[in-house]
Design an enzyme around this catalytic site. Structure first.
Site, mmCIF file in Angstrom:
data_model
loop_
_atom_site.group_PDB
_atom_site.id
_atom_site.type_symbol
_atom_site.label_atom_id
_atom_site.label_comp_id
_atom_site.label_asym_id
_atom_site.label_seq_id
_atom_site.Cartn_x
_atom_site.Cartn_y
_atom_site.Cartn_z
ATOM 1 N NE ARG A 141 -0.356 4.921 19.968
ATOM 2 C CZ ARG A 141 -0.750 4.975 21.247
ATOM 3 N NH1 ARG A 141 0.378 5.621 22.391
ATOM 4 N NH2 ARG A 141 -1.996 4.866 21.818
ATOM 5 C CB CYS A 161 6.404 5.699 -6.515
ATOM 6 S SG CYS A 161 5.813 5.241 -8.241
ATOM 7 N NE ARG A 181 2.405 2.535 -6.658
ATOM 8 C CZ ARG A 181 2.968 2.263 -7.799
ATOM 9 N NH1 ARG A 181 3.574 0.834 -8.001
ATOM 10 N NH2 ARG A 181 3.325 2.979 -8.753
ATOM 11 C CG ASP A 184 13.687 3.679 -11.807
ATOM 12 O OD1 ASP A 184 14.748 2.815 -11.856
ATOM 13 O OD2 ASP A 184 13.396 4.429 -12.444
ATOM 14 C CG ASN A 192 11.115 8.874 -4.659
ATOM 15 O OD1 ASN A 192 10.735 8.125 -4.986
ATOM 16 N ND2 ASN A 192 10.911 10.042 -4.953
ATOM 17 C CE1 TYR A 224 10.770 -0.418 -15.568
ATOM 18 C CE2 TYR A 224 11.621 1.304 -13.887
ATOM 19 C CZ TYR A 224 10.643 0.338 -14.653
ATOM 20 O OH TYR A 224 9.426 0.767 -14.201
ATOM 21 C CB ALA A 278 10.394 2.422 -17.636
#
Length: 279
Positions: A141, A161, A181, A184, A192, A224, A278
């Site tokens: 685990r 990120c 975390r 965008d 991602n 954004y 950004a």
């Protein structure tokens, strides 16, 4: 409609209807074009789940899927923080964060490449340790990789990120849970979600497991303000069936994959939409 299109649109609608603005705060992010504050609407703690019956890629706009895989190889295979290495692949998505030494500091691939795990009397990095443990200790685990290193956050051009993966082997299937975390939703999330699913497929192939479930968790899930209009256009677009991702089945070593070992068949999608960056 793909599983991804459906879940993506649901989250975007939630942000549009219920998102909380950060305009009352002095924010870190600035618009690359003019340096003014880049504000967002956000919700927290969202999860996407995929059964892997199809590859998760948006069809409501064109996603630069080869660029996403090249970035993945740069981080996970080369374990690099050198932006010039990415530039050699024809990818420039990290140029805005490139430091004077040509790197992004101690971020992303730098953390994966640190030899900080003990394995049979020698030090290995997180990727090699993960690959070994999945093959030799599948019931563990503790199949976790971590990019969030508090000791070196101040040495990173951008803190990660997507910062953690956890892998599970159950009944011969390899499941992957990813934690971001911050995401965008216009630019980062489509990249991602797709690229970490590709990673799951790569590692399942070289470790000999079938594909299990894929879970993508987002902490701060945001849009954004300058992206809102184009996202509204995107959400109204026609959705198509998921394409088919081909990965060269002859590759048995994780480090032997190249961009030529990936093909995406029947990828129908809406036109490309431009979203300002950004930084």
């Amino acid at each position: 409609m793909t599983q991804f299109d459906k879940q993506y649109n649901s989250i975007i609608k939630d942000i549009m209807n219920n998102g909380i603005s950060d305009e009352e705060f002095n924010v870190r992010t600035k618009w690359d074009s003019d340096g003014t504050p880049a504000h967002t609407l956000s919700v927290i703690s969202k999860q996407m789940r995929f059964d892997n019956s199809e590859v998760p890629i948006l069809t409501t706009k064109k996603v630069a899927w080869k660029t996403a895989i090249k970035e993945l190889l740069w981080i996970w295979q080369l374990k690099s923080n050198d932006v010039t290495e990415l530039n050699k692949m024809g990818v420039h998505i990290w140029d805005q964060w490139k430091q004077e030494d040509g790197t992004i500091g101690h971020a992303y691939g730098f953390q994966l490449g640190k030899k900080n795990r003990n394995l049979n009397g020698e030090k290995v990095d997180q990727v090699d340790y993960l690959l070994h443990q999945l093959k030799n200790n599948p019931s563990s685990r503790r199949h976790i990789t971590m990019l969030w290193n508090p000791d070196e956050l101040d040495s990173m051009a951008l803190t990660p990120c997507v910062y953690e993966t956890q892998w599970y082997v159950k009944q011969g299937k390899l499941h992957l849970e990813v934690r971001a975390r911050s995401n965008d939703m216009a630019l980062g999330n489509p990249f991602n979600v797709f690229q970490y699913n590709v990673l799951q497929r790569m590692i399942a192939q070289v470790t000999g497991y079938e594909l299990g479930e894929y879970i993508f968790n987002i902490g701060d899930c945001h849009v954004y303000t300058r992206h809102i209009d184009n996202l509204k256009i995107q959400m109204e677009r026609e959705q198509f069936e998921a394409p088919e991702l081909w990965i060269n089945p002859e590759v048995k070593d994780f480090y032997d994959f190249t961009i030529d070992d990936f093909k995406l068949f029947n990828y129908k999608h809406g036109d490309k939409l431009l979203f300002e960056v950004a930084v």
